[in-house]
Structure formats: structure tokens, C-alpha cells
Design a protein around this motif. Sequence first.
Motif, PDB file in Angstrom:
ATOM      1  N   GLN A  63       0.830  -1.206   0.000  1.00 45.44           N
ATOM      2  CA  GLN A  63       0.000   0.000   0.000  1.00 45.44           C
ATOM      3  C   GLN A  63       0.866   1.259   0.000  1.00 45.44           C
ATOM      4  OE1 GLN A  63      -2.613  -0.268   3.380  1.00 45.44           O
ATOM      5  NE2 GLN A  63      -3.433  -2.231   2.719  1.00 45.44           N
ATOM      6  N   ARG A  64       2.185   1.041  -0.081  1.00 50.89           N
ATOM      7  CA  ARG A  64       3.160   2.144  -0.135  1.00 50.89           C
ATOM      8  C   ARG A  64       3.176   2.999   1.136  1.00 50.89           C
ATOM      9  NH1 ARG A  64       6.028  -0.109  -3.720  1.00 50.89           N
ATOM     10  NH2 ARG A  64       5.327  -0.041  -5.870  1.00 50.89           N
ATOM     11  N   LEU A  65       3.002   2.343   2.286  1.00 51.71           N
ATOM     12  CA  LEU A  65       3.130   3.062   3.549  1.00 51.71           C
ATOM     13  C   LEU A  65       4.562   3.563   3.675  1.00 51.71           C
ATOM     14  CD1 LEU A  65       1.598   3.783   6.202  1.00 51.71           C
ATOM     15  CD2 LEU A  65       2.677   1.777   7.198  1.00 51.71           C
ATOM     16  N   ASP A  66       4.730   4.714   4.243  1.00 51.06           N
ATOM     17  CA  ASP A  66       6.053   5.308   4.403  1.00 51.06           C
ATOM     18  C   ASP A  66       6.992   4.344   5.147  1.00 51.06           C
ATOM     19  OD1 ASP A  66       7.879   7.663   4.327  1.00 51.06           O
ATOM     20  OD2 ASP A  66       7.686   7.471   6.509  1.00 51.06           O
ATOM     21  N   PRO A  67       8.198   4.103   4.613  1.00 49.54           N
ATOM     22  CA  PRO A  67       9.138   3.192   5.280  1.00 49.54           C
ATOM     23  C   PRO A  67       9.448   3.584   6.724  1.00 49.54           C
ATOM     24  CG  PRO A  67       9.884   3.635   3.052  1.00 49.54           C
ATOM     25  CD  PRO A  67       8.716   4.560   3.322  1.00 49.54           C
ATOM     26  N   LYS A  68       9.474   4.876   7.018  1.00 49.48           N
ATOM     27  CA  LYS A  68       9.743   5.302   8.407  1.00 49.48           C
ATOM     28  C   LYS A  68       8.614   4.862   9.333  1.00 49.48           C
ATOM     29  CE  LYS A  68      12.655   9.260   7.376  1.00 49.48           C
ATOM     30  NZ  LYS A  68      12.804  10.710   7.478  1.00 49.48           N
ATOM     31  N   SER A  69       7.380   4.934   8.856  1.00 53.87           N
ATOM     32  CA  SER A  69       6.242   4.481   9.658  1.00 53.87           C
ATOM     33  C   SER A  69       6.321   2.976   9.875  1.00 53.87           C
ATOM     34  CB  SER A  69       4.916   4.831   8.980  1.00 53.87           C
ATOM     35  OG  SER A  69       4.743   6.222   8.911  1.00 53.87           O
TER      36      SER A  69
END
Length: 96
Positions: A63-69
Motif C-alpha cells: 500500500q506504499r506506507l512510508d518506510p519510516k512508519s
Amino acid sequence: MVHLFFTDRRNALRVGSIAGLGRVDLEELFERRRVPDGTPILLDEAMRPVEPVSSWFRALAMQRLDPKSMKAYAYTALMLLNFLLARQTDLRCATE
């Protein structure tokens, strides 16, 4: 104990051969599985993916969640899983 890793295509390709897979095979595997760099992978002591957490992280990555999250979620999940393991239980059996 649960161990945390993050996918990194460059590191895998730099090694050259992993588990008998050559560079071309590795590139094909990354393309076929489409696991984005930075996707957390939680493994048990036998180096097997911890479910359902590993599948959840893959879904978040797709879903392309931010890698930092995802990294923050991964460290939280790691602490929780090791906490539960120290109490002879797992995520599926945890109760209040």
C-alpha cells in the motif's frame, strides 16, 4: 526470540549468491514478489516468518506506507512479540 530485518535489494544483490540463487535469480525473485525496500520481516528462532505480522507488513508495503512508519511499527511489534514470548504466549493467543 523474534528477530527483525528489513528488505534491502542492494545488499542482497551485493552478496551475489544467496541460498544457491545467482544475481539474475535474485533480481527475478524481487520483481516477482514485489517486496519494496525497507519492508520489515520478523523471523522466529528457526528463521521462519512470524505470522500474521509478516503478512501485515507486506500488505502495508504494497500500500506504499512510508518506510519510516513501517520501521516504527516494526520495532513496536518486535517488542510486543518478545514480551509475549517471554510469557510463553504469542500474538494469536494473547488476552488481557
